[in-house]
Design a protein around this motif. Structure first.
Motif, PDB file in Angstrom:
ATOM      1  N   ASN A  59       0.732  -1.383   0.006  1.00 55.92           N
ATOM      2  CA  ASN A  59      -0.068  -0.085   0.159  1.00 55.92           C
ATOM      3  C   ASN A  59       0.734   1.145   0.001  1.00 55.92           C
ATOM      4  O   ASN A  59       0.426   2.338   0.162  1.00 55.92           O
ATOM      5  CB  ASN A  59      -0.928  -0.021   1.201  1.00 55.92           C
ATOM      6  N   ILE A  60       2.197   1.152   0.156  1.00 56.74           N
ATOM      7  CA  ILE A  60       3.082   2.301   0.006  1.00 56.74           C
ATOM      8  C   ILE A  60       3.473   2.762  -1.180  1.00 56.74           C
ATOM      9  O   ILE A  60       3.704   2.022  -2.165  1.00 56.74           O
ATOM     10  CB  ILE A  60       4.168   1.942   0.654  1.00 56.74           C
ATOM     11  N   ARG A  61       3.183   4.109  -1.339  1.00 57.92           N
ATOM     12  CA  ARG A  61       3.732   4.702  -2.606  1.00 57.92           C
ATOM     13  C   ARG A  61       4.851   5.973  -2.176  1.00 57.92           C
ATOM     14  O   ARG A  61       4.963   6.079  -1.013  1.00 57.92           O
ATOM     15  CB  ARG A  61       2.426   5.569  -3.211  1.00 57.92           C
ATOM     16  N   VAL A  62       5.682   6.083  -3.130  1.00 61.51           N
ATOM     17  CA  VAL A  62       6.807   6.943  -2.910  1.00 61.51           C
ATOM     18  C   VAL A  62       6.852   8.074  -3.691  1.00 61.51           C
ATOM     19  O   VAL A  62       6.312   8.060  -4.908  1.00 61.51           O
ATOM     20  CB  VAL A  62       7.942   6.476  -2.987  1.00 61.51           C
ATOM     21  N   TYR A  63       7.238   9.371  -3.003  1.00 61.80           N
ATOM     22  CA  TYR A  63       6.968  10.502  -4.018  1.00 61.80           C
ATOM     23  C   TYR A  63       8.362  11.081  -3.812  1.00 61.80           C
ATOM     24  O   TYR A  63       8.971  11.386  -2.544  1.00 61.80           O
ATOM     25  CB  TYR A  63       6.036  11.572  -3.373  1.00 61.80           C
ATOM     26  N   GLN A  64       9.030  11.904  -4.895  1.00 60.45           N
ATOM     27  CA  GLN A  64      10.171  12.364  -4.831  1.00 60.45           C
ATOM     28  C   GLN A  64      10.042  13.825  -5.324  1.00 60.45           C
ATOM     29  O   GLN A  64       9.468  13.761  -6.643  1.00 60.45           O
ATOM     30  CB  GLN A  64      11.396  11.713  -5.746  1.00 60.45           C
ATOM     31  N   ALA A  65       9.904  14.973  -4.621  1.00 61.27           N
ATOM     32  CA  ALA A  65       9.897  16.216  -5.210  1.00 61.27           C
ATOM     33  C   ALA A  65      10.676  16.652  -6.192  1.00 61.27           C
ATOM     34  O   ALA A  65      11.843  16.491  -6.032  1.00 61.27           O
ATOM     35  CB  ALA A  65       9.791  17.156  -3.794  1.00 61.27           C
ATOM     36  N   MET A  66      10.188  17.549  -6.899  1.00 56.61           N
ATOM     37  CA  MET A  66      11.147  18.443  -7.842  1.00 56.61           C
ATOM     38  C   MET A  66      11.464  19.662  -7.139  1.00 56.61           C
ATOM     39  O   MET A  66      10.582  20.383  -6.646  1.00 56.61           O
ATOM     40  CB  MET A  66      10.394  18.782  -9.260  1.00 56.61           C
ATOM     41  N   ILE A  67      13.048  19.767  -6.940  1.00 61.86           N
ATOM     42  CA  ILE A  67      13.314  20.786  -6.111  1.00 61.86           C
ATOM     43  C   ILE A  67      14.068  21.951  -7.110  1.00 61.86           C
ATOM     44  O   ILE A  67      14.944  21.506  -7.994  1.00 61.86           O
ATOM     45  CB  ILE A  67      14.556  20.469  -5.079  1.00 61.86           C
TER      46      ILE A  67
END
Length: 166
Positions: A59-67
């Motif tokens: 159920n885990i999702r991962v987000y990597q922000a744009m910086i």
């Protein structure tokens, strides 16, 4: 200190061992504010990555922000991986490949009783939204960006590292 945590819908539950469990550092960056949702800031704790015990991984999702680099204006993907529940959206923790031994659970996802902080560090104030009040106590410290002092250093300076039950 052993910490138990979960998402709101309890599709994800986890535990970690933390030598730095005092929720003292409030981050006001736009990523924390927008993905964490509470009060205009998020609070991360310090834990050991290899101690993570997890149920509901599917159920885990991962987000990597744009910086955006403020000096060059160029945008790049942050190496920090923000894990959240794909069902209810609860922010769970941040893991960064630059410090692979660490895991930073969000205090808001922890179900265990956490120790109260004797003071707070308010960080990334350069990015604080105008509608967010700065609730600063007399002994709190404020930083436009990141402080030089780490989570571990702060706990040590405050005399809290030795008090944590392992």
């Amino acid at each position: 200190m052993h910490l138990e945590g979960s998402c709101h819908c309890r599709a994800v539950t986890f535990s970690v061992e933390s030598a730095h469990p005092v929720p003292y550092m409030r981050c006001y960056c736009s990523v924390c504010r927008k993905t964490g949702g509470g009060g205009g800031y998020a609070i991360n704790l310090g834990a050991t990555h290899n101690s993570l015990s997890l149920q509901g991984k599917e159920n885990i999702r991962v987000y990597q922000a744009m910086i955006e680099d403020p000096q060059t204006g160029k945008t790049s993907k942050s190496p920090a991986e923000r894990s959240f529940c794909g069902l209810c959206g609860t922010a769970l923790w941040v893991w960064d490949s630059r410090w692979p031994e660490l895991l930073h659970p969000f205090a808001s996802a922890i179900d265990s009783d956490l120790p109260a902080a004797p003071s707070h560090n308010h960080i990334m104030l350069e990015f604080k939204a105008s509608w967010v009040p700065l609730e600063r106590a007399e002994n709190d410290a404020c930083f436009d960006a990141y402080p030089d002092e780490s989570l571990a250093d702060w706990h040590e300076r405050m005399g809290l590292a030795a008090q944590v039950d392992n």
